[in-house]
Design an enzyme around this catalytic site. Structure first.
Site, PDB file in Angstrom:
ATOM      1  N   ASP A  34       2.455  -1.600  -3.003  1.00 42.56           N
ATOM      2  CA  ASP A  34       3.183  -0.347  -2.747  1.00 42.56           C
ATOM      3  C   ASP A  34       3.569   0.335  -4.049  1.00 42.56           C
ATOM      4  O   ASP A  34       4.582   0.005  -4.664  1.00 42.56           O
ATOM      5  CB  ASP A  34       4.448  -0.645  -1.920  1.00 42.56           C
ATOM      6  CG  ASP A  34       4.141  -0.725  -0.439  1.00 42.56           C
ATOM      7  OD1 ASP A  34       4.648  -1.653   0.230  1.00 42.56           O
ATOM      8  OD2 ASP A  34       3.400   0.143   0.057  1.00 42.56           O
ATOM      9  N   ASP A 179       1.970   0.874   8.833  1.00 41.20           N
ATOM     10  CA  ASP A 179       2.716   0.428   7.652  1.00 41.20           C
ATOM     11  C   ASP A 179       4.200   0.804   7.751  1.00 41.20           C
ATOM     12  O   ASP A 179       4.552   1.974   7.668  1.00 41.20           O
ATOM     13  CB  ASP A 179       2.100   1.080   6.405  1.00 41.20           C
ATOM     14  CG  ASP A 179       2.740   0.612   5.124  1.00 41.20           C
ATOM     15  OD1 ASP A 179       2.434   1.188   4.068  1.00 41.20           O
ATOM     16  OD2 ASP A 179       3.560  -0.327   5.181  1.00 41.20           O
TER      17      ASP A 179
HETATM   18  C1  DX5 Z   1       7.118   1.772   2.467  1.00 38.89           C
HETATM   19  C2  DX5 Z   1       5.869   0.930   2.192  1.00 38.89           C
HETATM   20  C3  DX5 Z   1       5.657  -0.161   3.202  1.00 38.89           C
HETATM   21  C4  DX5 Z   1       6.858  -1.111   3.280  1.00 38.89           C
HETATM   22  C5  DX5 Z   1       6.576  -2.206   4.274  1.00 38.89           C
HETATM   23  O1  DX5 Z   1       7.078   2.936   1.685  1.00 38.89           O
HETATM   24  O2  DX5 Z   1       4.717   1.746   2.206  1.00 38.89           O
HETATM   25  O3  DX5 Z   1       4.471  -0.889   2.865  1.00 38.89           O
HETATM   26  O4  DX5 Z   1       7.094  -1.679   2.017  1.00 38.89           O
HETATM   27  O5  DX5 Z   1       7.679  -3.044   4.249  1.00 38.89           O
HETATM   28  P1  DX5 Z   1       8.399  -3.528   5.602  1.00 38.89           P
HETATM   29  O6  DX5 Z   1       7.382  -4.401   6.279  1.00 38.89           O
HETATM   30  O7  DX5 Z   1       9.592  -4.290   5.094  1.00 38.89           O
HETATM   31  O8  DX5 Z   1       8.724  -2.305   6.389  1.00 38.89           O
HETATM   32 ZN    ZN Z   2       2.826   0.640   2.002  1.00 41.19          ZN
END
Ligand code: DX5
Ligand code: ZN
Length: 219
Positions: A34, A179
């Site tokens: 990310d 996501d």
């Molecule tokens: C948010 C990111 C995601 C997030 C996913 O901007 O793109 O990938 O980190 O994390 P969780 O699974 O904790 O929502």
């Molecule tokens: Zn992401």
């Protein structure tokens, strides 16, 4: 078959190598990187994700699923091509016009990397339709991009359904990645809607054994 891409955004400092190793043995299909530049979204994870991705590249053969949440997409692509990712996904909202979208799609492909486009929750899914024949994956944000640990926005399930229906009608062979806020509770409806790659960060990293949760998310 649904695949799991574990977001390494919130891997605990000092525990990185043990966590990456454990995720590999727990059979995550991808590492989800990310990348945030502090401009497209408030957080800046740019350098940390570059370090993590380079380190993972050295210790693992698992594919890297790079998610660019950056304003300067070309710079992000150039910087992260260096870690030879399996796919680089950029945000439709970071591009000024269609020409720029096509330019970046072609640039990533010319560098022998798969390309994905991501849409934020408020972006209509129809806005991405014209690009679908030219990309490998559509990343549907099921939370507002910018941080982990948020709750899945349930109206995004319909968005995934609409996208799935469209690609089936048009016979377009493309991955749909969901996501944000994906866990054992939300995964079933997201998979049913048509997502075939699930990104999870918190749900996996908070488990003391990664294997069962990754297996469960895939089932
Ligand atoms: C948010 C990111 C995601 C997030 C996913 O901007 O793109 O990938 O980190 O994390 P969780 O699974 O904790 O929502
Ligand atoms: Zn992401």
């Amino acid at each position: 078959m649904v695949e799991v891409s574990t977001s390494i955004l919130n891997v605990k400092e000092k525990e990185e190598s043990a966590t990456f190793f454990e995720l590999e043995t727990a059979k995550t299909d991808y590492f989800h990187i990310d990348v945030m530049d502090g401009k497209f979204v408030k957080k800046d994870t740019y350098q940390k994700m570059l370090e993590y991705a380079s380190y993972i590249k050295r210790i693992s053969n698992l594919p890297l699923d790079v998610h660019l949440m950056v304003e300067d997409v070309k710079l992000g692509v150039d910087d992260f091509l260096a870690v030879e990712p399996n796919i680089i996904t950029f945000h439709l909202e970071a591009c000024k016009n269609k020409e720029e979208v096509y330019e970046i799609i072609n640039y990533i492909k010319e560098n022998n990397c798969k390309v994905g486009i991501s849409v934020k929750p408020e972006t209509k899914i129809e806005e991405i339709y014209e690009f679908l024949p030219f990309i490998h994956m559509c990343l549907v944000m099921t939370v507002e991009p910018g941080k982990g640990g948020q709750t899945l926005l349930s109206e995004m399930v319909d968005k995934i359904k609409t996208l799935k229906k469209y690609i089936e009608e048009k016979d377009i062979d493309i991955d749909i990645e969901a996501d944000g806020g994906i866990n054992l509770k939300t995964a079933p409806e997201v998979k049913k809607a048509g997502a075939n790659i699930l990104v999870a960060g918190t749900a996996i990293l908070m488990a003391n054994d990664f294997k069962p949760i990754i297996k469960e998310l895939k089932n």
